[in-house]
Design an enzyme around this catalytic site. Structure first.
Site, PDB file in Angstrom:
ATOM      1  N   GLY A  98     -82.542  36.224   4.475  1.00 52.87           N
ATOM      2  CA  GLY A  98     -83.041  37.400   5.170  1.00 52.87           C
ATOM      3  C   GLY A  98     -84.101  37.135   6.221  1.00 52.87           C
ATOM      4  O   GLY A  98     -84.637  38.080   6.796  1.00 52.87           O
ATOM      5  N   GLY A 100     -83.811  35.696   9.266  1.00 52.63           N
ATOM      6  CA  GLY A 100     -83.357  36.072  10.601  1.00 52.63           C
ATOM      7  C   GLY A 100     -83.439  37.575  10.797  1.00 52.63           C
ATOM      8  O   GLY A 100     -83.921  38.057  11.828  1.00 52.63           O
ATOM      9  N   ASN A 127     -70.204  31.340  18.467  1.00 56.57           N
ATOM     10  CA  ASN A 127     -71.106  31.433  17.319  1.00 56.57           C
ATOM     11  C   ASN A 127     -70.810  32.676  16.478  1.00 56.57           C
ATOM     12  O   ASN A 127     -71.592  33.619  16.425  1.00 56.57           O
ATOM     13  CB  ASN A 127     -72.558  31.424  17.814  1.00 56.57           C
ATOM     14  CG  ASN A 127     -73.542  31.194  16.694  1.00 56.57           C
ATOM     15  OD1 ASN A 127     -73.206  31.310  15.519  1.00 56.57           O
ATOM     16  ND2 ASN A 127     -74.766  30.886  17.063  1.00 56.57           N
ATOM     17  N   TYR A 134     -75.495  39.863  14.154  1.00 52.32           N
ATOM     18  CA  TYR A 134     -76.036  40.824  15.117  1.00 52.32           C
ATOM     19  C   TYR A 134     -75.321  42.166  15.012  1.00 52.32           C
ATOM     20  O   TYR A 134     -75.948  43.222  15.061  1.00 52.32           O
ATOM     21  CB  TYR A 134     -75.942  40.277  16.545  1.00 52.32           C
ATOM     22  CG  TYR A 134     -76.741  39.014  16.779  1.00 52.32           C
ATOM     23  CD1 TYR A 134     -78.005  38.845  16.211  1.00 52.32           C
ATOM     24  CD2 TYR A 134     -76.243  37.990  17.571  1.00 52.32           C
ATOM     25  CE1 TYR A 134     -78.739  37.683  16.420  1.00 52.32           C
ATOM     26  CE2 TYR A 134     -76.970  36.831  17.790  1.00 52.32           C
ATOM     27  CZ  TYR A 134     -78.217  36.683  17.213  1.00 52.32           C
ATOM     28  OH  TYR A 134     -78.940  35.540  17.428  1.00 52.32           O
TER      29      TYR A 134
END
Length: 161
Positions: A98, A100, A127, A134
């Site tokens: 967690g 990031g 990626n 994201y």
């Protein structure tokens, strides 16, 4: 965090070596090691003397486990500054805990606190783990935009024309 509580701190001049270490690990992950020409001296000059960027560390039990390097940009359409996230990286052995997400959440809070209109970043097309991450946060991919760059010799040539 799954294992421990994350804390944050902004980097200081004395952290140039630590920042460079994170940059080199990120370059290794992205298979771009040969592109890193940054030095501790350059980082001290551009981040801390010229104040062109900021670095935020995520810490677990007092140890830096991730970093985010960012700077202000400007949106003419919004009429206000934004934050541009240049690099986000979590140490391989610390991923999945967690950190990031916590860094992005903290950057979003900084953007809101500073009255910024947006938080933006780029991601390499290959990626997939990062792209999925994201998207899970609600980030939108800007499909209609392409990044262009002048650097090195082409930058010098453009300046001379």
């Amino acid at each position: 965090m799954k294992d421990s509580k994350v804390t944050f701190r902004f980097a200081g001049r004395e952290d140039a070596g630590l920042i460079l270490g994170f940059i080199k690990k990120l370059a290794e992950y992205e298979h771009m090691e040969e592109d890193v020409v940054a030095t501790e001296a350059l980082l001290r000059e551009w981040i801390f003397e010229r104040e062109k960027a900021e670095v935020l560390f995520a810490l677990s039990e007092g140890k830096e486990v991730g970093f985010a390097l960012f700077f202000h940009n400007f949106s003419t359409f919004l009429g206000r500054a934004g934050l541009y996230l240049e690099d986000l990286f979590v140490l391989e052995e610390e991923r999945g805990r967690g950190y990031g997400k916590a860094l992005l959440k903290k950057l979003a809070a900084i953007a809101v606190e500073r009255g910024c209109g947006r938080l933006e970043w780029s991601c390499l097309d290959w990626n997939e783990p990062s792209i999925e991450f994201y998207r899970s946060l609600g980030a939108e991919q800007m499909d209609e935009w392409s990044v262009y760059r002048l650097s090195g010799e082409t930058l010098r040539q453009a300046a001379e024309r």
